[in-house]
Design an enzyme around this catalytic site. Structure first.
Site, PDB file in Angstrom:
ATOM      1  N   SER A 139       0.858  -1.193   0.000  1.00 38.22           N
ATOM      2  CA  SER A 139       0.000   0.000   0.000  1.00 38.22           C
ATOM      3  C   SER A 139       0.890   1.236   0.000  1.00 38.22           C
ATOM      4  O   SER A 139       2.039   1.174   0.467  1.00 38.22           O
ATOM      5  CB  SER A 139      -0.868   0.005   1.260  1.00 38.22           C
ATOM      6  OG  SER A 139      -1.506   1.254   1.429  1.00 38.22           O
ATOM      7  N   TYR A 152      -1.817  -1.154  10.578  1.00 35.46           N
ATOM      8  CA  TYR A 152      -1.945  -1.419   9.141  1.00 35.46           C
ATOM      9  C   TYR A 152      -0.728  -0.858   8.386  1.00 35.46           C
ATOM     10  O   TYR A 152      -0.094  -1.570   7.593  1.00 35.46           O
ATOM     11  CB  TYR A 152      -3.237  -0.796   8.604  1.00 35.46           C
ATOM     12  CG  TYR A 152      -3.428  -1.013   7.126  1.00 35.46           C
ATOM     13  CD1 TYR A 152      -3.719  -2.278   6.622  1.00 35.46           C
ATOM     14  CD2 TYR A 152      -3.283   0.043   6.215  1.00 35.46           C
ATOM     15  CE1 TYR A 152      -3.861  -2.486   5.253  1.00 35.46           C
ATOM     16  CE2 TYR A 152      -3.434  -0.156   4.854  1.00 35.46           C
ATOM     17  CZ  TYR A 152      -3.719  -1.424   4.378  1.00 35.46           C
ATOM     18  OH  TYR A 152      -3.865  -1.626   3.022  1.00 35.46           O
TER      19      TYR A 152
END
Ligand SMILES: NC(=O)c1ccc[n+]([C@@H]2O[C@H](COP(=O)([O-])OP(=O)(O)OC[C@H]3O[C@@H](n4cnc5c(N)ncnc54)[C@H](OP(=O)(O)O)[C@@H]3O)[C@@H](O)[C@H]2O)c1
Length: 260
Positions: A139, A152
């Site tokens: 990401s 995350y």
């Protein structure tokens, strides 16, 4: 229709979002598939749509689920898998002290531990064959600390770092390794990760669709690129974040990922 150099691809998290799109694009190009997720009904829909789709229902948070996928990657009695896509993952938004620590632990187990084990299974099967492809879905959140998405972002920092290191380690082996680093993409991620508020916080131009993300990732791994950052806006932001002092980048991230 795109042409890819893969014969048989295993895609985790193929039941939804980016993984589903990757599976669809591969299926449309005639690549055989092994599709992995917990929701078997969604995987059966893929199997009904394309030829040569193996459905492998597995929860990657269980030892049995993870072992069954590792075993399929290493299995030499079936069509050898020459592309592994580690896509299954999730996030949790909020202040760390307010979040369920067991959920955060599972996030690390899926995003980091399962991805590492399946990467290991993939490269140990591919190196002796002198050929293969590994696409790990990370990401843009991996490029700086993410207040209110702390665990995350940290898991994705691991994924990018691990994948870039593998890319270098495997130079000359015939095995190509790529980290796909999307920005905001409309999928079920927002409902699973409690980030639905992002839909109103961020303008339309900030959103990618899973189709372009999947295409970018598949092209990048085909061409042996270390990183794929889909979308001009995220390419620009990533370049800027690389030269921004850490403290400033942290503050900007803190202001950007607001409470919702
Ligand atoms: N959407 C974004 O904005 C965005 C941005 C950057 C990176 N990413 C990354 O992209 C990847 C795909 O996410 P997405 O956006 O496509 O989200 P999504 O629509 O929620 O898809 C997640 C996939 O992971 C699977 N999965 C979740 N837990 C699993 C488990 N325990 N075992 C096996 N499979 C599991 C889900 O399948 P089942 O529920 O059927 O098991 C589903 O197919 C993730 O790694 C995510 O971190 C997403």
């Amino acid at each position: 229709m795109a042409r890819y150099p893969f014969t048989c691809a295993l895609v985790t998290g193929a039941s939804s979002g980016i993984g589903h799109e990757i599976a669809v694009q591969l299926g449309m190009s005639g690549v055989s598939l092994v599709v992995v997720a917990r929701r078997g009904d969604r995987l059966e829909e893929l199997a009904a749509r394309f030829k040569n789709v193996e459905v492998l229902v597995a929860d990657l948070l269980t030892d049995a689920g993870l072992s069954s996928v590792e075993a399929r990657i290493s299995d030499t009695t079936k069509t050898p898998i020459d592309l592994v896509v580690n896509n299954a993952g999730f996030g949790t938004s909020g202040l760390v002290q307010d979040l369920d620590v067991d959920r955060l632990t599972n996030e690390i187990r899926l995003n980091v531990v399962a991805l590492t084990r399946l990467s290991h299974a993939a490269i140990t099967a591919m190196i002796p064959r002198g050929r293969g492809y590994l696409l790990n879905v990370s990401s843009v959140a991996s490029f700086q600390a993410g207040p209110r998405l702390a665990v995350y972002s940290a898991t994705k920092a691991y994924v990018t770092s691990f994948t870039e290191a593998l890319h270098e380690e495997l130079r000359g082996t015939g095995v190509r390794v790529t980290a796909l680093c999307p920005g905001l993409t409309r999928t079920e991620f927002q409902s699973v990760s409690n980030t639905e508020g992002f839909a109103t916080q961020y303008p339309n131009f900030a959103w990618l669709n899973p189709t372009e993300v999947a295409r970018d990732g598949l092209n990048a791994v085909t061409h042996g690129k270390a990183l794929s950052i889909p979308g001009a806006i995220y390419k620009g932001l990533s370049a800027v974040s690389g030269i921004t002092p850490r403290g400033l980048a942290r503050r900007i991230a803190s202001l950007t990922i607001r409470r919702h």
